[in-house]
Design an enzyme around this catalytic site. Sequence first.
Site, PDB file in Angstrom:
ATOM      1  N   CYS A 129     -17.010  61.211  46.457  1.00  0.00           N
ATOM      2  CA  CYS A 129     -17.184  59.847  46.993  1.00  0.00           C
ATOM      3  C   CYS A 129     -16.304  58.820  46.267  1.00  0.00           C
ATOM      4  O   CYS A 129     -15.696  57.944  46.908  1.00  0.00           O
ATOM      5  CB  CYS A 129     -18.653  59.444  46.938  1.00  0.00           C
ATOM      6  SG  CYS A 129     -19.552  60.075  45.518  1.00  0.00           S
ATOM      7  N   HIS A 149     -19.752  52.468  45.414  1.00  0.00           N
ATOM      8  CA  HIS A 149     -19.018  52.806  44.194  1.00  0.00           C
ATOM      9  C   HIS A 149     -17.879  51.798  44.015  1.00  0.00           C
ATOM     10  O   HIS A 149     -17.108  51.543  44.957  1.00  0.00           O
ATOM     11  CB  HIS A 149     -18.410  54.205  44.288  1.00  0.00           C
ATOM     12  CG  HIS A 149     -19.406  55.326  44.207  1.00  0.00           C
ATOM     13  ND1 HIS A 149     -20.736  55.153  43.917  1.00  0.00           N
ATOM     14  CD2 HIS A 149     -19.234  56.677  44.353  1.00  0.00           C
ATOM     15  CE1 HIS A 149     -21.350  56.330  43.904  1.00  0.00           C
ATOM     16  NE2 HIS A 149     -20.458  57.271  44.165  1.00  0.00           N
TER      17      HIS A 149
END
Length: 361
Positions: free
Chosen positions: A158, A251
Amino acid sequence: MTTDTPTSPARRRRVAVLGATGAVGQSFVRLLANHPWFELAELAASERSAGKSYAEAARWIGGDPLPASVAGMQVLPCDPGAITADIVFSALDSSAAEDAEPAFARAGKTVLTNAKNYRMDPDVPLVIAEVNPQHLSILDAQRKARGWSGAIVANGNCAAIVASLPLAPIHERFGITKVVTMTMQAVSGAGYPGVPSLDILGNVIPYIKDEEPKIEVEMQKFLGSVSGGTIQHAGFLVSAHANRVPVEHGHTVCMSIELESRVEAAEVERAIAEWRGAEEARGLPSSPERALLLSDQPDQPQPRRQVNTGHGMTVVVGRVRADPIFTVKLVAMGHNVIRGAAGASVLNAELMVRRGLLGDR
Ligand code: NAP
């Protein structure tokens, strides 16, 4: 999600989700419950869940209600004999993916996986639809080499996906030689139940098991080229620091980037702002209007404010500025469970439909 889908296939293809009860599996369920091209036909998870209704097996962790069409579906075992759909999205834990994913590919299924196990195999395409759709062309070589009638197509880590999207136009235009990344990764990246609350609340954990090596190799594969049925990795070096922070989703990746020659930050900003990604990845049901959005605000991107940009499929980039050691530095932020996992897989599957790489069952 784009509603105008001019190339809509004549009928919806049946799909299954493996690992449907986990954090990424639930995101697949959300994205596929009312998908215009795919019919969510089957859900599978571990022996702990098999045989139960989905509502009973999955602890639904979103703020939205569990789709009624899915609640009563029976969870199946992760066994190719139990699954009839030919398109299989995998949100399996890597311990289960190791054996299960090749078994599904051997049984003729196309597996779009989020697990780490096969990402770096030279004959497995690691795809971000807007960045490297041409890597799907190695699937014939994969089938031949492995004797499979199905296939495995992988999603990246990710954080590596969030980092690679802004690096794509920069590498394309200026050539990257080195990158130092520092991530601040959301707790949903660790799955459910994930990191204990007493470890993460009010805290930063400067370690995520196995994360840094993944970030250090996957970006070069995304930005590599196809050669003789395998991927030739891009030649730049990456050094990664990975941190877990008390953020729910999103993130954030700070990057210092060295380019082949001296380039002004404004030119890099322009390259990011102008980039639209591969044409064939545009206008698909899950394509965001823009895969990259450049913010001119000095304090952005921020996960709380922008994680859902483009329905979670847009990476927001900001703070592009000169780097006193390398050439330029910036901050990128994207939804780890959508752009970094389930949404990216669904977009890859849509791209494969458009390319005629998926049957119509
Ligand atoms: P998770 O919440 O822990 O879910 C794991 C899933 O795997 C559950 O559905 C679980 O089913 C199933 N499973 C575990 N052991 C199994 C077994 N032996 N047989 C069959 N099924 C089994 O993890 P996650 O965060 O959703 O991550 C799923 C995968 O995506 C992982 O490989 C992860 O590395 C990757 N990934 C995650 C993210 C993210 O942001 N979370 C991003 C990119 C990639 P039960 O409920 O029945 O145990």
